[in-house]
Enzyme design. Sequence first.
Site, PDB file in Angstrom:
ATOM      1  N   GLY A 519     118.498  78.190  42.943  1.00  0.00           N
ATOM      2  CA  GLY A 519     117.628  77.345  41.800  1.00  0.00           C
ATOM      3  C   GLY A 519     117.228  76.083  42.160  1.00  0.00           C
ATOM      4  O   GLY A 519     117.536  75.518  43.019  1.00  0.00           O
ATOM      5  N   ARG A 520     116.420  75.496  41.280  1.00  0.00           N
ATOM      6  CA  ARG A 520     115.826  74.300  41.450  1.00  0.00           C
ATOM      7  C   ARG A 520     115.247  73.608  40.127  1.00  0.00           C
ATOM      8  O   ARG A 520     114.812  74.537  39.219  1.00  0.00           O
ATOM      9  CB  ARG A 520     114.900  74.218  42.524  1.00  0.00           C
ATOM     10  CG  ARG A 520     113.348  74.996  41.979  1.00  0.00           C
ATOM     11  CD  ARG A 520     112.071  74.850  43.125  1.00  0.00           C
ATOM     12  NE  ARG A 520     112.655  74.806  44.387  1.00  0.00           N
ATOM     13  CZ  ARG A 520     112.506  74.184  45.432  1.00  0.00           C
ATOM     14  NH1 ARG A 520     111.610  72.836  45.181  1.00  0.00           N
ATOM     15  NH2 ARG A 520     112.567  74.305  46.712  1.00  0.00           N
ATOM     16  N   GLY A 521     115.081  72.148  40.062  1.00  0.00           N
ATOM     17  CA  GLY A 521     114.831  71.780  38.735  1.00  0.00           C
ATOM     18  C   GLY A 521     113.976  70.497  39.218  1.00  0.00           C
ATOM     19  O   GLY A 521     113.849  70.027  40.296  1.00  0.00           O
ATOM     20  N   GLY A 524     116.471  68.171  41.578  1.00  0.00           N
ATOM     21  CA  GLY A 524     116.694  68.591  42.984  1.00  0.00           C
ATOM     22  C   GLY A 524     116.729  70.160  42.946  1.00  0.00           C
ATOM     23  O   GLY A 524     116.641  70.913  42.286  1.00  0.00           O
ATOM     24  N   VAL A 526     119.221  73.634  44.191  1.00  0.00           N
ATOM     25  CA  VAL A 526     120.752  73.838  44.221  1.00  0.00           C
ATOM     26  C   VAL A 526     120.577  75.126  45.086  1.00  0.00           C
ATOM     27  O   VAL A 526     119.936  76.204  45.387  1.00  0.00           O
ATOM     28  CB  VAL A 526     120.966  74.552  42.982  1.00  0.00           C
ATOM     29  CG1 VAL A 526     122.569  74.998  42.954  1.00  0.00           C
ATOM     30  CG2 VAL A 526     120.958  73.590  41.794  1.00  0.00           C
ATOM     31  N   LYS A 540     124.057  71.075  44.867  1.00  0.00           N
ATOM     32  CA  LYS A 540     122.865  70.748  44.404  1.00  0.00           C
ATOM     33  C   LYS A 540     122.460  69.316  45.132  1.00  0.00           C
ATOM     34  O   LYS A 540     123.339  68.654  45.585  1.00  0.00           O
ATOM     35  CB  LYS A 540     122.769  70.217  43.010  1.00  0.00           C
ATOM     36  CG  LYS A 540     121.528  69.505  42.414  1.00  0.00           C
ATOM     37  CD  LYS A 540     121.567  69.242  40.814  1.00  0.00           C
ATOM     38  CE  LYS A 540     120.150  69.080  40.426  1.00  0.00           C
ATOM     39  NZ  LYS A 540     119.916  68.715  39.015  1.00  0.00           N
ATOM     40  N   ASP A 632     117.550  67.466  28.702  1.00  0.00           N
ATOM     41  CA  ASP A 632     116.582  68.445  29.500  1.00  0.00           C
ATOM     42  C   ASP A 632     117.557  70.004  28.976  1.00  0.00           C
ATOM     43  O   ASP A 632     117.659  70.537  29.996  1.00  0.00           O
ATOM     44  CB  ASP A 632     116.416  68.407  30.895  1.00  0.00           C
ATOM     45  CG  ASP A 632     115.410  69.086  31.477  1.00  0.00           C
ATOM     46  OD1 ASP A 632     114.835  69.687  30.787  1.00  0.00           O
ATOM     47  OD2 ASP A 632     115.429  69.286  32.791  1.00  0.00           O
TER      48      ASP A 632
END
Length: 809
Positions: A519-521, A524, A526, A540, A632
């Site tokens: 995952g990413r956001g 950063g 993950v 993360k 968020d």
Amino acid sequence: MDLWLLSWVLSFLLVLSLCSSAELSSLRKGSFLSVEKPDDVLISPNGVFSAGFFSVGINAFCFAVWINESKDRTVVWMANRDEPVNGIGSKLSLLKTGELILTDGVRRTQWTTGTASHSGVDLLLRNNGNLVLVTSGSEKKDLWQSFDSPTNTLLPEQVLTKDRFLISSRSSTNYSSGYYRLYFDNDNVLRLLYNIPATTSVYWPDPWLMPWEAGRSTYNNSRVAVLNALGCFASSDDFKCFSADFGVKILRRLMLDPDGNLRIYSLVGTNKTWVISWQAISQPCKIHGICGGHSMCSYDHVKGRRCSCLPGYRFRNVADWTRGCEPDFNVNSELDTFDFKRLPHVESFGFDKGGFSKATLEECKKTCLNMSSCRGFAFKFGMSSGHQCYPKTRLFNGYISPSFSGDLYVKMPKSELNSVKEINIDTRLKCSGELVVLDRTYLPARVNWSLRFLLWFASSVAVFEITCVLLVRCFLFRTERASESEAVKQGYAYAATGFRRYTYDQLKKATRGFSEEIGRGGGGVVYKGVLPDNQIVAIKRLNDANQGEGEFLAEVGTIGRLNHMNLIEMWGYCAEGKHRLLVYEFMEHGSVADRLASNSLNWEKRFSIAVGTAKGLAYLHEECLEWVLHCDIKPQNILLDSDYQPKVADFGLSKLLNRGGTSMNGSSFSRIRGTRGYMAPEWVYNLPINSKVDVYSYGIVVLEMVTGKSPIGFHSLDGGGVTEHGRLVPWVREKVNGAATRESWMEETVDPLLADDYNVDRMECLVRVALKCVEEDKDSRPTMSQVVQMLLQNEGKFLHDPLGAVKKP
């Protein structure tokens, strides 16, 4: 032999003086004060004031200035009132760079002056109680002074300006920031403000008066206020008051007390006690928020102030009146099941949903009954306007006022109206007195040598050898030798944050060189990792590597105090060099976004996710010790465990504030936060930010789960063709409002992947709750706790039949 012993003792005392951390009169460059040495204090030349570490709890200390003259030490300033330091290893150090810093036992910086100087610098405590960092050259210059950053007290000749303010303490025993503030408003008027995350309100001078009606002037631009040595407190807005003992030169202080009243105290008598010689508000119940919401304040000169809940309400916390009261009934029942309880001469200031003149009592009742947000109304008589009606969305700041020519009508169920007794004025707070002790390992105190042992030791060891040994030990102690074991540092770090601290190499190995991204956001990326004990985790790696270790550890420590089944659990962290990583529990089913895309969420799972997510956010907003604003909320940040139970992620480093701290507004954020499509209008229009931004985002997520459509643009079939839609919210609202029956709009809005297998009542509940959450006006949105209540109320109808009484064919 006697001469030899005398010279040795003198050398020994000289060495001890060199090892001393600080002189009583000043602190110089390269020196420090230690929390472990009670005698490490600065004393003003006149002996009235002292500065040093002050105990604010078990193993909790703040660096403070206090008055010695009073019977009990009276604190007048604190450097770190909201971030106490450890009782072991904490220090106030004056660095060689000219910066004064306060470090905790794990060497994280809790407070600093941010100053710098190439010349000599001294820290002095002056006779007026001002702690000053001053250059020691021929032309002395003040680099920093405590008078420029007051806490809750002004001392004589200490100036309050437009850039400074007083904030009350939480209570008489809790020195952290409280709910009340003395400040200069934008119209140049000195005011008292009740300030909590949910609301703010001015209560002094009287808010219904214009400034000139209260004797204030807005025609000044200096915005200064000062208490002089004779007992006069004067402000540039023409406010002036005098202490009862004005003219006598005695020790005084102006203090914003925990109860929200501004008072002048004078130190009198041979027993040196403080007496109130002036106060701003003579009627304590007029102070806003003193009893919390949906409550009533009463006062008499014998029993003092007392708080009670309005009829139909109960205390949220019997040990803390300021938490207010909550309804003991279902506020979302059918409107025709409500009636009103009359409370004579009870006034409730604020939260009016409009005002109506020349209205009858029955018209006023009808107006409130037809408003789901109305909790009651004030009905009073005016000589010029006749009877006036003020429906209220919140019953706040209530108090008994015999001079009030009106009544308060509390909205409550008819079934409970007759069973309500007279208001019970609570007589005392119910305090548990429980204290939480931090797990610390203390070093035993060094045993003092007797003179006989000292002489025996001196006769057996040469003066030169002993002096050298002591000098070496002193040098090592003052430079905080770098050979301190990693095990001790890990122990302190764990005690301060509640998490295990990993090295960067350990986490790099666990992720096989950060090879498996899950995952990413914006914050950063993950990665999936496996710890040495074969535990699978999510790691993360934060993008922002510019955050200091002290600030990072402080926020991680705050996360350690958050604990809820619907919040992702953090297990550890890494703060090494520029590397900042967080170690979380691994969630088997990924995010809600992943599951929606793969069509693996049936109706029951979607409803359960909505309820669980609301519970997690309600905890962050209203229940945990720190007020956490997520900023968020989106399907990617709601993760699912093996049982598809939701857990809100990425909440930790969003926005952390103490409940009594500064209110959140647009200027508190360095940038707009959130994701396009899920952001509340407040971000776009630069409006004040509070927890309602998360409520808005939550509503968007629920609509996306219900419809299966993106919030920022999608296509749908309309009259045989394909229509482009802009945003999800207006599209759903148009379908709901324009349909003849609920079944018709459901067929057009519900995700086709559900194949008509859903509960109609629950579906309607979810959609209507979501539409309430995405109101443009943030004040019209419910709180997350209200969302939980509305969803659980609906859920309770289906305990015996999970599919509900009505199911789509």
